[in-house]
Design an enzyme around this catalytic site. Sequence first.
Site, PDB file in Angstrom:
ATOM      1  N   ASP A 271      12.497 -19.061 -31.116  1.00  0.00           N
ATOM      2  CA  ASP A 271      13.463 -19.137 -30.021  1.00  0.00           C
ATOM      3  C   ASP A 271      14.108 -17.765 -29.797  1.00  0.00           C
ATOM      4  OD1 ASP A 271      14.852 -19.153 -32.424  1.00  0.00           O
ATOM      5  OD2 ASP A 271      15.773 -21.098 -32.127  1.00  0.00           O
TER       6      ASP A 271
ATOM      7  N   GLU B 131      18.576 -28.772 -28.585  1.00  0.00           N
ATOM      8  CA  GLU B 131      19.823 -29.469 -28.865  1.00  0.00           C
ATOM      9  C   GLU B 131      19.641 -30.979 -28.703  1.00  0.00           C
ATOM     10  OE1 GLU B 131      21.992 -27.905 -30.306  1.00  0.00           O
ATOM     11  OE2 GLU B 131      22.875 -26.198 -29.253  1.00  0.00           O
TER      12      GLU B 131
ATOM     13  N   ASP C  68      23.983 -30.158 -35.933  1.00  0.00           N
ATOM     14  CA  ASP C  68      23.839 -31.275 -34.985  1.00  0.00           C
ATOM     15  C   ASP C  68      22.405 -31.812 -34.941  1.00  0.00           C
ATOM     16  OD1 ASP C  68      22.498 -29.244 -33.683  1.00  0.00           O
ATOM     17  OD2 ASP C  68      23.760 -29.259 -31.889  1.00  0.00           O
TER      18      ASP C  68
ATOM     19  N   HIS D 297      19.615 -29.979 -34.510  1.00  0.00           N
ATOM     20  CA  HIS D 297      18.657 -29.268 -33.653  1.00  0.00           C
ATOM     21  C   HIS D 297      17.602 -28.530 -34.481  1.00  0.00           C
ATOM     22  CE1 HIS D 297      21.498 -25.549 -33.571  1.00  0.00           C
ATOM     23  NE2 HIS D 297      20.374 -25.099 -34.098  1.00  0.00           N
TER      24      HIS D 297
END
Length: 276
Positions: A82, A158, A151, A153
Amino acid sequence: MVYTTDRVFTETGIFVEVVIVPDSAAGGELIAEAMADLLRRKPDALLGVATGSTPLPIYEALAAKVAAKEVDASRARICQLDEYVGLPAGHPESYRSVVLREVVEPLGLNQDSFMGPDGAAEDVAAACAAYDRALAEAGGVDLQLLGIGTDGHIGFNEPCSSLASRTRIKTLTQQTRVDNARFFDGDIEQVPHHVITQGIGTILEARHLVLLATGEAKADAVALAVEGPLSALVPASALQLHPHATVVVDESAASGLKLAGYFRATYAAKPDWQGI
Ligand code: GLP
């Protein structure tokens, strides 16, 4: 505890393989040896690397193996998972800079063996499609390293990312920007809002997924990813769809796992388990 990495046996497709290690250094060593083992079998393997602080012990251990001539990584190819959008070229916290600094240079590779999405592209959608094409043309990723966000991810997918998604632009959640502010002098205003990330569908095309998680802050996300239902709310749960996914966790990150005892018995101590 002794681990071997000449993988032959795994309950492929039944469970995500969960290996519980004492600490992050042991996790780094185990995964670095799996990468070295892959490079011995396939010297020009395409290694997908992750950023964040968690994988740094992997890169240190792999560089040490190269320095000790335990493995020749000179033909290895590296690709990014990413990238932030909009950071100026050469910004020290662009993931391109991070991967060059933490992986490419310590392994003695040159930039030609390294590819990533273009976070500065004028046409971001075209850059994303080009990156997916480039990965496919390179023969696909052999081993993709992953971290996990608090979270849930993976990459920068996300919660509520499509499980079939391709490389694309995403908007970061506030939680991820808060988590990542430590790389930007603790100033959340400096953390970009937008990123390019390999999609979950893209990630699932790698031949082997290896996720490292350490520390208590990751315990809930790890438990949901491995033992929870497959859900877009927890992008890392997509690993359950992959035929060869390995999750390496330290004791703290394993603390939420209901099946910790089972995983210990199956993937570490059991003699017929031959490693990741
Ligand atoms: C970022 C990266 C992820 C990484 C996550 C966790 O969001 N895009 O790939 O897994 O950070 O980082 P850390 O390992 O520092 O907790």
